[in-house]
Design a protein around this motif. Structure first.
Motif, PDB file in Angstrom:
ATOM      1  N   GLY B 219      54.922  34.841  32.424  1.00  0.00           N
ATOM      2  CA  GLY B 219      54.862  36.041  33.254  1.00  0.00           C
ATOM      3  C   GLY B 219      55.379  35.738  34.644  1.00  0.00           C
ATOM      4  N   ILE B 220      55.334  36.730  35.488  1.00  0.00           N
ATOM      5  CA  ILE B 220      55.782  36.565  36.872  1.00  0.00           C
ATOM      6  C   ILE B 220      54.644  36.990  37.787  1.00  0.00           C
ATOM      7  N   GLN B 221      54.367  36.133  38.767  1.00  0.00           N
ATOM      8  CA  GLN B 221      53.285  36.429  39.712  1.00  0.00           C
ATOM      9  C   GLN B 221      53.517  37.753  40.435  1.00  0.00           C
ATOM     10  N   GLY B 222      52.414  38.432  40.749  1.00  0.00           N
ATOM     11  CA  GLY B 222      52.505  39.577  41.643  1.00  0.00           C
ATOM     12  C   GLY B 222      52.530  39.077  43.072  1.00  0.00           C
ATOM     13  N   VAL B 223      53.083  39.871  43.974  1.00  0.00           N
ATOM     14  CA  VAL B 223      53.192  39.465  45.374  1.00  0.00           C
ATOM     15  C   VAL B 223      52.721  40.580  46.283  1.00  0.00           C
ATOM     16  N   HIS B 224      51.850  40.243  47.197  1.00  0.00           N
ATOM     17  CA  HIS B 224      51.517  41.141  48.298  1.00  0.00           C
ATOM     18  C   HIS B 224      52.050  40.518  49.582  1.00  0.00           C
ATOM     19  N   ALA B 265      38.448  30.213  47.319  1.00  0.00           N
ATOM     20  CA  ALA B 265      37.326  30.624  46.469  1.00  0.00           C
ATOM     21  C   ALA B 265      37.808  31.011  45.069  1.00  0.00           C
ATOM     22  N   HIS B 266      39.088  31.351  44.934  1.00  0.00           N
ATOM     23  CA  HIS B 266      39.637  31.673  43.614  1.00  0.00           C
ATOM     24  C   HIS B 266      40.273  30.418  43.004  1.00  0.00           C
ATOM     25  N   ASP B 267      40.946  30.581  41.866  1.00  0.00           N
ATOM     26  CA  ASP B 267      41.512  29.421  41.186  1.00  0.00           C
ATOM     27  C   ASP B 267      42.712  28.859  41.942  1.00  0.00           C
ATOM     28  N   ASP B 268      43.262  27.778  41.434  1.00  0.00           N
ATOM     29  CA  ASP B 268      44.362  27.127  42.136  1.00  0.00           C
ATOM     30  C   ASP B 268      45.727  27.737  41.790  1.00  0.00           C
ATOM     31  N   GLN B 269      45.699  28.920  41.161  1.00  0.00           N
ATOM     32  CA  GLN B 269      46.973  29.583  40.867  1.00  0.00           C
ATOM     33  C   GLN B 269      47.438  30.461  42.023  1.00  0.00           C
ATOM     34  N   LEU B 297      51.260  36.489  49.556  1.00  0.00           N
ATOM     35  CA  LEU B 297      50.155  36.163  48.645  1.00  0.00           C
ATOM     36  C   LEU B 297      50.596  36.419  47.207  1.00  0.00           C
ATOM     37  N   ARG B 298      50.469  35.420  46.320  1.00  0.00           N
ATOM     38  CA  ARG B 298      50.923  35.589  44.932  1.00  0.00           C
ATOM     39  C   ARG B 298      49.859  35.125  43.943  1.00  0.00           C
ATOM     40  N   HIS B 299      49.781  35.827  42.844  1.00  0.00           N
ATOM     41  CA  HIS B 299      48.884  35.436  41.759  1.00  0.00           C
ATOM     42  C   HIS B 299      49.349  36.153  40.491  1.00  0.00           C
ATOM     43  N   LEU B 305      44.508  39.420  42.647  1.00  0.00           N
ATOM     44  CA  LEU B 305      45.255  39.950  43.797  1.00  0.00           C
ATOM     45  C   LEU B 305      44.460  41.064  44.469  1.00  0.00           C
ATOM     46  N   GLU B 306      43.873  41.931  43.649  1.00  0.00           N
ATOM     47  CA  GLU B 306      43.112  43.056  44.178  1.00  0.00           C
ATOM     48  C   GLU B 306      41.864  42.570  44.924  1.00  0.00           C
ATOM     49  N   ALA B 307      41.200  41.573  44.344  1.00  0.00           N
ATOM     50  CA  ALA B 307      39.994  41.030  44.987  1.00  0.00           C
ATOM     51  C   ALA B 307      40.340  40.401  46.340  1.00  0.00           C
ATOM     52  N   LEU B 308      41.455  39.681  46.378  1.00  0.00           N
ATOM     53  CA  LEU B 308      41.862  39.057  47.638  1.00  0.00           C
ATOM     54  C   LEU B 308      42.284  40.122  48.643  1.00  0.00           C
ATOM     55  N   ASP B 309      42.943  41.159  48.160  1.00  0.00           N
ATOM     56  CA  ASP B 309      43.340  42.267  49.030  1.00  0.00           C
ATOM     57  C   ASP B 309      42.107  42.844  49.726  1.00  0.00           C
ATOM     58  N   THR B 310      41.055  43.076  48.943  1.00  0.00           N
ATOM     59  CA  THR B 310      39.813  43.618  49.504  1.00  0.00           C
ATOM     60  C   THR B 310      39.218  42.647  50.525  1.00  0.00           C
TER      61      THR B 310
END
Lengths: 421, 421
Positions: B219-224, B265-269, B297-299, B305-310
């Motif tokens: 897959g391809i990471q999402g990016v914010h 706090a999230h995984d190393d991805q 920011l990519r995951h 991504l949504e959790a980090l956005d919040t």
């Protein structure tokens, strides 16, 4: 207000404030503030105004090889080194009306009080306006005072150029023609003064916060300027895992954190500022290859500055998030502690008006930093609103300024031993 | 090397590498690297070269409204949706010879193998070169593939201008004249493919580190993209005590520290990069008024991504060293997970050549991110030296690339069900 000094009570608050306002008209900006770049037309007009005031008070006017202007009220013994009072009349490009000017006009107010009361004194008293303190047109600043104190040579100063390519020497020649035409006398060599006193706005928030109209300044902080370069490896923000990164921004962050810890380990008198910071290549999706930032480090104690210098150099040798660092000193000015006796005299004067006034160490430079190497030197501060300076919003309260001038007069009376004269 | 697929063994490694080298001559830079900006003369020459190769292999050439070029090897049933293989031929201004080109040339190698062995297949096979993947001349990129997949409209794309004011439309017209003159046929509407396969260089260090010549991309990471502004109060670096400071740089540092903690706090991805950073007024002896920086920011997981956005938004609401912060989202691309069945087919092919190969999520964008919304899509990666791309130093090993092409051929054989044909 309790007035325990006859010279202090002789200060004419109204005329003093009129002088401040008159100076604020020279090079006035709309709607407020002034612009008087060193040796420009407005700066020259400000000097001529000063000479005119001195003349009406019976002073002779003098200038030297750097265009410093002196108003001399003669003493009974003209051979005695003069008591020197003053500051500067030049300004930043978009400045307030008090930085520098206040100290010159305060000297004038003291001379006026001496003249009004026809007080005789053995030692001559002089009011000085130093040339190019600000360094806004010709950098670096404090040209007049640093040369006068033998700290810089005239050749280097005269060769400085402004943005238009005009040399200090050329600009000075125009100024000197005007001064001569108005009757000022040339003084080939600096006379070592008996003492130098400078009243200045604080340019910080402490006095206003404490409600004090005046305080003694015991010295001027030393300043080290550093430039630090942190080098990592540029890479793709999306494809480079955390473990493969040598991110110069993250490296800089870690280093700054360590530098801050080293600073906090000392007392709370340290000033540590990172004012410039840049990344390269500075692209949203590229891991930074390099971070460059500056440090402005200040402390009144040379021992602390030296200890921090050593700590900073040690830290810069380490690896930070996989990045290397390089530290360069770009400027270094040693702290100055003012003359103890003179500080005591000012202290006593300040206590007359505001017993609870703090003693401050100046965080900004002043002409006094150079004079301190030549003769006993000390300063007084008066508050400016919110600590704002170098801006048209710079503001002082007349009541504070008057107390400060009376404090100065009180000290001058002690130094001239007028009661005994 | 164990070769368990007849199509894979039919790949001519020598001719394939010759093709790679031939493409590297088009728009070559001295001493290495290429420059083929979308729809410029070199990019057009690269397309014509592709068409010529296709012709010699018996393919028909087609182009569509965005200038995407297709080489079609007909199937027994021309009405079946084609199996699509490819990437792009345009490059960054100062680029390597493999980013994009490798995937197109690999498709050509597969077609050549089919032709050489005279293998029949029910389903047509097409090699595609998408227009303007890089976005270096006309931004944003991935024009051809995003339009083809119905993700962007043609009008907006055609109206884009390069730095000289030339529109995409004008540049495309020149390209189309050339394609037509060389016998390419116009296809008014995109045909939904049976599947899309893209081989690409990794542009990261993982495969090289693990010594794997090829791997599946799942897959391809999402990016914010965020822009953050921290506002404090400018002040004099020397006169402002620590307690009176609202230093925007120190505020930014504290905020970045908190943002980093949220990420860890999230995984190393998670990929978290601050690539741009600026201070204002950016003066050595002035406390910064404002700091502005970007976050990339990519995951691979939209939930993370949504959790980090919040978390980021919550942090930006707080006060940092007396400063306020403001967060703005400047770009947002959702992650894509590739088709499971297709990934399984590629997985099996990869295992034939390198059983211990990792599975990767792409950190960079590719045309496949858009195709994934249209049809089953998956990718293969092959290593590039030190993860370097978008630079003339971009380098791949011929041996690795050959394994990757054979892996692709192996998968194509499965997808075309050639053994049953």
């Amino acid at each position: 207000m309790q007035v325990s000094s006859s010279l202090a009570s002789a200060i004419d608050g109204e005329l003093f404030w009129n002088d401040v306002k008159a100076q604020a008209q020279i090079g006035a900006l709309f709607p407020r503030g002034i612009r008087r770049l060193a040796l420009d037309d407005q700066d020259n007009r400000a000097r001529l105004w000063l000479m005119e005031q001195g003349e009406t008070l019976g002073c002779s006017a003098h200038y030297d090889a750097l265009g410093n202007v002196f108003l001399r009220r003669e003493g009974r013994d003209p051979s005695l080194p003069p008591l020197l009072i003053g500051s500067h009349l030049d300004s930043q490009p978009s400045a307030g009306a008090y930085d520098g000017t206040l100290g010159v006009v305060a000297g004038l107010a003291v001379i006026r009080a001496l003249a009004e009361r026809q007080i005789e004194h053995a030692r001559p008293v002089e009011v000085v306006s130093w040339t190019n303190e600000e360094g806004a047109r010709f950098a670096p600043g404090a040209s007049g005072s640093s040369w006068f104190a033998g700290r810089r040579d005239a050749e280097t100063i005269l060769a400085m150029q402004d943005d238009d390519g005009t040399t200090f020497k050329t600009a000075l020649a125009d100024c000197v023609s005007l001064l001569k035409a108005h009757g000022a006398h040339f003084r080939p060599t600096p006379v070592v003064p008996h003492a130098f006193l400078e009243l200045h706005i604080e340019q910080g928030p402490v006095l206003e916060d404490q409600g004090a109209p005046v305080c003694v300044v015991t010295g001027i902080q030393g300043v080290h300027w550093y430039e630090i370069e942190v080098t990592g490896q540029a890479n793709h923000a999306g494809t480079t895992p955390e473990t493969s990164r040598r991110d110069a921004f993250m490296g800089a962050l870690a280093l700054v954190d360590a530098l801050k810890k080293a600073v906090v380990a000392h007392d709370d008198q340290t000033r540590f500022t990172i004012g410039r910071f840049a990344l390269s290549p500075n692209s949203v999706n590229t891991i930074p290859q390099q971070a460059r930032f500056t440090i402005d480090l200040r402390h009144p104690d040379p021992v602390v500055l030296e200890a921090l210098d050593t700590a900073f150099r040690e830290l810069a040798k380490r690896e930070w998030s996989g990045c290397t660092a390089r530290l360069e000193v770009t400027s270094r000015v040693e702290p100055v502690a003012f003359d103890e006796h003179l500080v005591a005299v000012l202290d006593e004067a300040v206590k007359t008006y505001w017993p609870q006034a703090p003693r401050l160490v100046s965080g900004a430079f002043h002409d006094a930093i150079h004079l301190a190497h030549l003769c006993p030197t000390a300063m007084l501060f008066t508050p400016c609103r919110a600590g704002v300076s170098h801006h048209p919003d710079e503001h002082i309260e007349r009541a504070d300024a008057e107390v400060a001038v009376r404090t100065l007069a009180h000290a001058v009376e002690q130094l001239l031993q007028i009661r005994n004269s």
